[in-house]
Every structure is written in C-alpha cells, then in structure tokens.
Write a protein that holds these residues in place. Structure first.
Motif, PDB file in Angstrom:
ATOM      1  N   TRP A 114       0.827  -1.208   0.000  1.00 23.63           N
ATOM      2  CA  TRP A 114       0.000   0.000   0.000  1.00 23.63           C
ATOM      3  C   TRP A 114       0.862   1.259   0.000  1.00 23.63           C
ATOM      4  CZ3 TRP A 114      -0.557   3.873   3.766  1.00 23.63           C
ATOM      5  CH2 TRP A 114      -1.618   4.758   3.539  1.00 23.63           C
ATOM      6  N   SER A 115       1.952   1.208   0.798  1.00 27.60           N
ATOM      7  CA  SER A 115       2.841   2.378   0.854  1.00 27.60           C
ATOM      8  C   SER A 115       3.523   2.612  -0.484  1.00 27.60           C
ATOM      9  CB  SER A 115       3.891   2.184   1.950  1.00 27.60           C
ATOM     10  OG  SER A 115       3.285   2.053   3.216  1.00 27.60           O
ATOM     11  N   ALA A 116       3.984   1.494  -1.123  1.00 31.03           N
ATOM     12  CA  ALA A 116       4.650   1.644  -2.418  1.00 31.03           C
ATOM     13  C   ALA A 116       3.681   2.175  -3.472  1.00 31.03           C
ATOM     14  CB  ALA A 116       5.221   0.293  -2.857  1.00 31.03           C
ATOM     15  N   ARG A 117       2.453   1.636  -3.457  1.00 35.49           N
ATOM     16  CA  ARG A 117       1.460   2.100  -4.432  1.00 35.49           C
ATOM     17  C   ARG A 117       1.105   3.567  -4.195  1.00 35.49           C
ATOM     18  NH1 ARG A 117      -4.252   1.977  -4.728  1.00 35.49           N
ATOM     19  NH2 ARG A 117      -5.030   1.699  -6.859  1.00 35.49           N
ATOM     20  N   ARG A 118       0.949   3.928  -2.932  1.00 37.81           N
ATOM     21  CA  ARG A 118       0.629   5.320  -2.598  1.00 37.81           C
ATOM     22  C   ARG A 118       1.788   6.250  -2.960  1.00 37.81           C
ATOM     23  NH1 ARG A 118       0.843   8.397   2.301  1.00 37.81           N
ATOM     24  NH2 ARG A 118      -0.864   9.917   2.408  1.00 37.81           N
ATOM     25  N   ARG A 119       3.014   5.763  -2.725  1.00 40.21           N
ATOM     26  CA  ARG A 119       4.186   6.566  -3.059  1.00 40.21           C
ATOM     27  C   ARG A 119       4.308   6.757  -4.572  1.00 40.21           C
ATOM     28  NH1 ARG A 119       7.196   4.134  -0.007  1.00 40.21           N
ATOM     29  NH2 ARG A 119       8.025   2.542  -1.416  1.00 40.21           N
ATOM     30  N   ALA A 120       4.003   5.691  -5.332  1.00 44.00           N
ATOM     31  CA  ALA A 120       4.066   5.802  -6.794  1.00 44.00           C
ATOM     32  C   ALA A 120       3.021   6.784  -7.319  1.00 44.00           C
ATOM     33  CB  ALA A 120       3.869   4.429  -7.421  1.00 44.00           C
ATOM     34  N   LYS A 121       1.805   6.726  -6.755  1.00 49.66           N
ATOM     35  CA  LYS A 121       0.759   7.661  -7.183  1.00 49.66           C
ATOM     36  C   LYS A 121       1.141   9.093  -6.838  1.00 49.66           C
ATOM     37  CE  LYS A 121      -3.534   6.680  -6.551  1.00 49.66           C
ATOM     38  NZ  LYS A 121      -4.813   6.324  -5.901  1.00 49.66           N
TER      39      LYS A 121
END
Length: 669
Positions: A184-191
C-alpha cells in the motif's frame, strides 16, 4: 499545724501533675535510629521479629529501606506533617520509605520517594488503600507493616507465555500485514510521485523560482525527461537546418543556425550536470536541487529558442510557397492606399486652416511619406514577381522582397490613418484639457499638503514630480491651443507620474500609521499585563517562586527595549512589546501554579485549621516558623519579605527533600 502547712504544697504538686498528665503520652517528631521503632508498645516480641525480618528482606532484595514507627499519637499534628518532619530530622535518602502509625489517635501516613523507580504512585496508593489500611482497622499493627514491606518487594508481573502455534500464527499475521502495508505504501508513493511529476510538468521550466517549489524526486524525473526531449528536438532541428541552408542560403537561415548551436551548447552543459548527478559521489539535497534546476532551465531555454525559430522557419517556407498569392493581395492593398492619398492631403490642408502648424507637426509630412512607402513597395513587388518563376535555390531574394513590400505597405497605411484621425484626436485633446488641468492641479495641491507635513516619505521625489506637474499645467494653460495633442500628452504623463508617487506616499504613510497604532496597542497591553502580574506576585509573595519572578523581570526588560526603540525602529519595538506580553503571560501561569501548590500544602498540613492565617502566609505577611508547625520556612526557603534558613517543605501532598518527591498519603483508620 504541720499538716496544715503542707496541704497547700501538696495541692500545688497535684495540680501540676494534672496539668502535665494529658501531654505525657504525646510523641513529637523524632529522629529515627532504627528501621523499626515501637514507642507505643504495639508489637509483641514475636511480631517485632516478624516485622524486622520483612524489613530486612526488602532491603536485601530491593535495597529499599522501609522505616516503621508506632506512636500513640502525633502530638496534635496531622499525620502527614508529623511524618514529614520526622523524615527531615532523620535525614532520609533516595531509598528511604516510611510508615508512621498513631495507635491511639488511629491515624497513619505512608510515604515512598519517587526515586524508588520500581514503585509507581498508583502502586503506592494501592498499597496504602488495600494492604495497610485494612490491617490497621483490625488493629493488626504487625500485619500492616509486613504487608507494606512485602508489597514494596513485589516484582512486576511477567507477561503471560504464548504457545508456539499461537506465536507462529501471530508472526504470520504480522508478516502479512507488513506486506500489505509495504504494498500500500509503495502504491501510494508511486501515485504521489506521478502526481508530483505531472504538476512539475505544468511549472515554467525556465523559471528557477517556480522550480524551487517542486519536490526533489519530481525535479529529478523532470530533468531526465526534458534532456531526452530536447536532445531529440536538437537532432531533428539539425537535420532540418541542413535542408533549410540548401533551400534558402546561409543568410536567410542565420537565426536558425544560431538557435541550433545555442541549443547544442546548452544540451551539452545539461548532460555534463546530469553526469555529475549520476556519478558515485553523493551530493547534499541542496546541491542536488541546484544541479537539477540548472539542467532543467538550460534545456528548457534551448527548447524554447528552437520552438521560436521553428515557427519562423515554417513561416519562411510558407512565404516562398505562397508568394504569388501574397503578391496579389499586396497589389490590391497598393491600389486602395493610392486612392487614399488625395483625400488625406485634402484633410491635412483643412487641418492647417483650423490649427497652428505646431499642432500638426506630428502629421504634416505623413502624405508625402506615404507616397514614398508606396513607391518602395511597388519596386519590391515587381522584383518579387520576377523571382517567383526561378528555381528554389535562386529564390533567396524573393523572401526579402516580399517582406520589404509588406512592411512598406503597412507603414503607408499607418501614416494615412494618422492624418484621418488627427482632427478627432486634436478636438478630443482640446476638449479634455480643462478637466486634465483641474485634475493635475488637485494632485499638485495634495502634494503641497503632504510636503508641508513632517516625515513625509519620498519627499524629494514627490517635490520633483509636483514641480513637473506644475510646469505641465502652466504650459497647458498658456499654449494648449497651439499644440493640443502634444500638450495633452505631456500633461497626462506628468499627472500619471504624480498620481503614482502620491499613491506610494499615501500607502507608506498609512502603513506607518497602522504600525504606530499596533505599537501603541502592543505597549499598552504589555504594560497592563506586567502590572497585573507584578501586583499578583506582590500580594502573594510568600508563595511565588523564582521562575515566575524571572519571567516577569525579562518581560520588564523587553518592555524597556520596546520603549527605547519606539521612535527609531517601530518594527523591532512591536516585536519587543509582544515578547513582553508573552513573558508576562508565562509569569502569570507560573505564579498561579505556585499559589495553588502552596494552598494545597497549607491545607494538607493544617486541614484548613489555620483560619485566616493562610492568606497572611501566602501573601508574605507571616513568614518563617511563626505558625504552630510552620511551613518549614516558607516556599522555596522563605519568599515574601524575608528568607528563612529552614528546610523547604512540600506542596501538593508530596514532600520534597533534596529534589525528591514522595507518593503515598495519610488518613485515619
């Protein structure tokens, strides 16, 4: 007779005995010599041994010394006050706790120092309430002491064990949750990075100040993207330049060649900086931001110059391709402008009959100049027509001829338009002169008023603008009809300059007035707060400690600084005044805390029995050990009109000695 003489003496001895009898059993605070003191005879020999064993075990295992003292009463004092004075007289240390019990008065006190880190204040309260008090209510004196020792010797409860299957499941759940959290953190960081990059692309890349707001990661991604785009643009432009030189020659493509060369230089610099960023030597975030900004700005400027020249290049190619059509359009313009020459000359002759020559100086030669422009345009149009049919490699002069003809036709049109609108412009100027003179005179009067005041901002510039406006107004009154257009232009320019300066002066004066009002308010507020706190401390000097007084003294110093800088530097004066108010508010809060603590201590020691004496003590009217039992010399060693050398006492139900505080309490049973 002898018996009669002895009788008065016997009665006197009896009376002394009766008077002394009630105090015979009273036990004042004392210095404890052993950990177990039984002045009340409460323990049997076996109980004495059991209590002593519990005390020894506590010391051996936890290095805590619990002092137990049994007396019949506390000599008329409350339990906590008697116990605290006994502790002071006994020179208790960081590991000394005490249980004091009055068996006849049925009162007790239990005190544990905060330096005993293994026992919290809540634990101490629990020991007093649930272990000591129940035993004392049963007259189990030994049980109360043993229970206190055993509870102080209790180790913290260990956490319950966990089975292996439960542990494995728990670890699995934790790993799954950690994986989900990482995803979730990686996806949020990518967005977030994508959104930041999209926002960065909307920022002007040639403006370093705009790039300063872009996050560092987005700035890095933008620099990588822009150098690739600009490199592609340079490669494409270089190939197109070679074709353009072959088609139009070096002269017509000189600007394109220069733009491509500049872009290559800027791109080389950008790649050099990117190499510095990508090497093994790390940069600080500030250095990295500076380098990235340099890359983006250099590449963006090169790309913008290429775009500008590309547009001009496209227009050049269109001009050659569309030359016949453009020549046909210019021929029609030539016919229309030639037809306007005679009417424009007639209009000019009429104007000379209405106005002085000076009023027409700007348009007097316009018709003759227009004839010259038309003749020049006709020659270039003829030359261009002869070049249209030649091969593309011989059409370099075609571009120059077409552009020269278009420029000449445009100037001829402007010259004739000025003649046609001259009458309207002159009449409008004549009609507007009175209002303009009135307006500028109002500005001159306003400037005179401001210059007559003290401390007017920009006085020299304002005086110069006023003089220029006065000169323009006088000229308009005397020579307005001779050259209405020129006079009106000069008048409006002088008026605009004066108005702009007046607006600036008014803004500065208003700002200064607002600052002065703010300074007055800040100083008044600071003075009021400092006086209020000073009065508060003065009437409660016996209970207010050094922290509040220190804040108040610093507030006074800040106020003095504000008053000193009031005239020379009002901005700093406001800051000092506001600082004084803040410090005064802090002093008030600290003083309130001290007074509340003193009130709690007085009530704890005297139970409200001091009558009106508490106000006198807190106000510093009564100091030292004047009252029975005293406050131990007053707060912090005796503030409020004098200094006592007695030991500091305690507030808030916890005694203080050498920086220690105590938990526990006292009560009846």
């Amino acid at each position: 007779m002898r018996i009669a003489r002895l009788l008065p003496m016997l009665l006197a001895v009896l009376m002394v005995g009766l008077v002394a009898a009630p105090g015979a059993g009273a036990e004042p605070p004392l210095r404890l010599s052993t950990q177990l003191t039984d002045n009340a005879g409460a323990l049997s020999p076996q109980q004495h041994t059991s209590v002593q064993n519990a005390l020894d075990k506590l010391y051996d295992q936890r290095r805590i010394k619990l002092w137990v003292v049994f007396v019949e009463d506390f000599s008329g004092q409350n339990a906590l006050g008697w116990t605290q004075r006994t502790m002071t007289m006994s020179d208790f240390g960081d590991d000394d706790a005490v249980l004091a019990v009055a068996t006849v008065d049925r009162a007790f006190a239990f005190q544990v120092p905060s330096t005993v880190t293994t026992v919290s204040s809540s634990d101490t309260d629990d020991i007093r309430r649930n272990s000591i008090t129940p035993a004392l209510r049963r007259d189990d004196w030994a049980g109360a002491a043993i229970a206190a020792a055993n509870r102080l010797n209790t180790e913290p409860q260990a956490a319950a064990g966990m089975s292996w299957p439960a542990l494995v499941i728990a670890i699995g759940v934790v790993l799954v949750l950690a994986g989900l959290l990482f995803w979730w953190s990686a996806r949020r960081r990518a967005k977030r990075r994508k959104a930041e990059f999209e926002a960065a692309k909307r920022v002007d890349p040639t403006d370093p100040n705009a790039l300063a707001t872009v996050p560092l990661e987005a700035l890095d991604e933008l620099s990588r993207s822009i150098v690739v785009d600009v490199d592609n643009a340079v490669r494409t432009s270089d190939a197109e330049l070679q074709l353009a030189v072959e088609e139009f020659g070096p002269k017509q493509t000189e600007a394109f060649s220069r733009a491509v060369a500049n872009a290559k230089t800027a791109l080389a610099q950008a790649f050099n900086v990117r190499q510095i960023l990508d090497d093994a030597v790390p940069e600080t975030p500030l250095q990295r931001r500076d380098l990235l900004t340099r890359v983006i700005v250099a590449a963006a400027k090169a790309d913008r110059e290429l775009d500008t020249q590309s547009t001009a290049f496209d227009q050049l190619r269109d001009l050659v391709i569309n030359a016949p059509t453009r020549l046909d359009g210019m021929t029609q313009q030539m016919v229309d402008l030639t037809a306007r020459l005679t009417p424009s000359q007639q209009t000019l002759d009429t104007l000379h009959q209405q106005f002085d020559a000076a009023a027409l100086s700007s348009v007097a030669g316009n018709v003759d100049a227009a004839k010259e422009r038309l003749a020049f345009a006709d020659r270039n149009m003829s030359s261009a027509r002869s070049l249209v049919s030649r091969p593309a490699t011989d059409q370099t002069a075609l571009v120059d001829a077409v552009r020269a003809a278009e420029s000449a036709l445009g100037q001829a049109r402007t010259l004739l338009d000025a003649v046609d609108s001259a009458a309207t412009d002159i009449n409008r100027a004549i009609a507007g002169l009175p209002a303009a003179i009135t307006d500028i005179q109002a500005g001159v009067d306003q400037a005179n008023t401001l210059l007559g005041q003290r401390d007017t901002p920009q006085a020299a510039a304002l005086a110069a603008a006023r003089d220029a406006a006065t000169k323009a107004a006088d000229e308009a009154r005397n020579n307005g009809t001779a050259d209405p257009l020129g006079t009106f232009t000069r008048l409006t320019k002088a008026d605009a300059d004066l108005d702009q300066l007046l607006a600036s002066v008014h803004a500065q004066r208003e700002a200064a007035e607002r600052l002065a009002r703010a300074l007055d308010q800040a100083i008044d507020t600071a003075q009021s707060r400092i006086k209020a706190v000073s009065d508060f401390i003065d009437t409660r000097r016996g209970s207010v400690g050094p922290e509040a007084r220190t804040r108040l003294a610093e507030a006074g110093r800040q106020l003095d600084a504000a008053l000193a800088k009031r005239a020379g530097n009002p901005n700093e004066a406001v800051a000092h005044a506001n600082g004084a108010s803040t410090l005064a508010a802090q002093a008030q809060g600290l003083a309130n805390d001290d007074v509340r603590a003193a009130q709690r201590s007085y009530t704890s020691q005297y139970g409200g029995g001091g009558g009106s004496d508490m106000g006198a003590v807190l106000g510093g009217i009564i100091i030292g050990n004047v009252l029975r039992g005293g406050l131990g010399g007053g707060f912090g060693g005796g503030y409020g009109g004098g200094r006592s050398m007695g030991r500091p006492t305690s507030y808030g139900g916890a005694s203080r000695s050498s920086g220690r505080s105590y938990s526990g309490g006292s009560g009846r049973f």
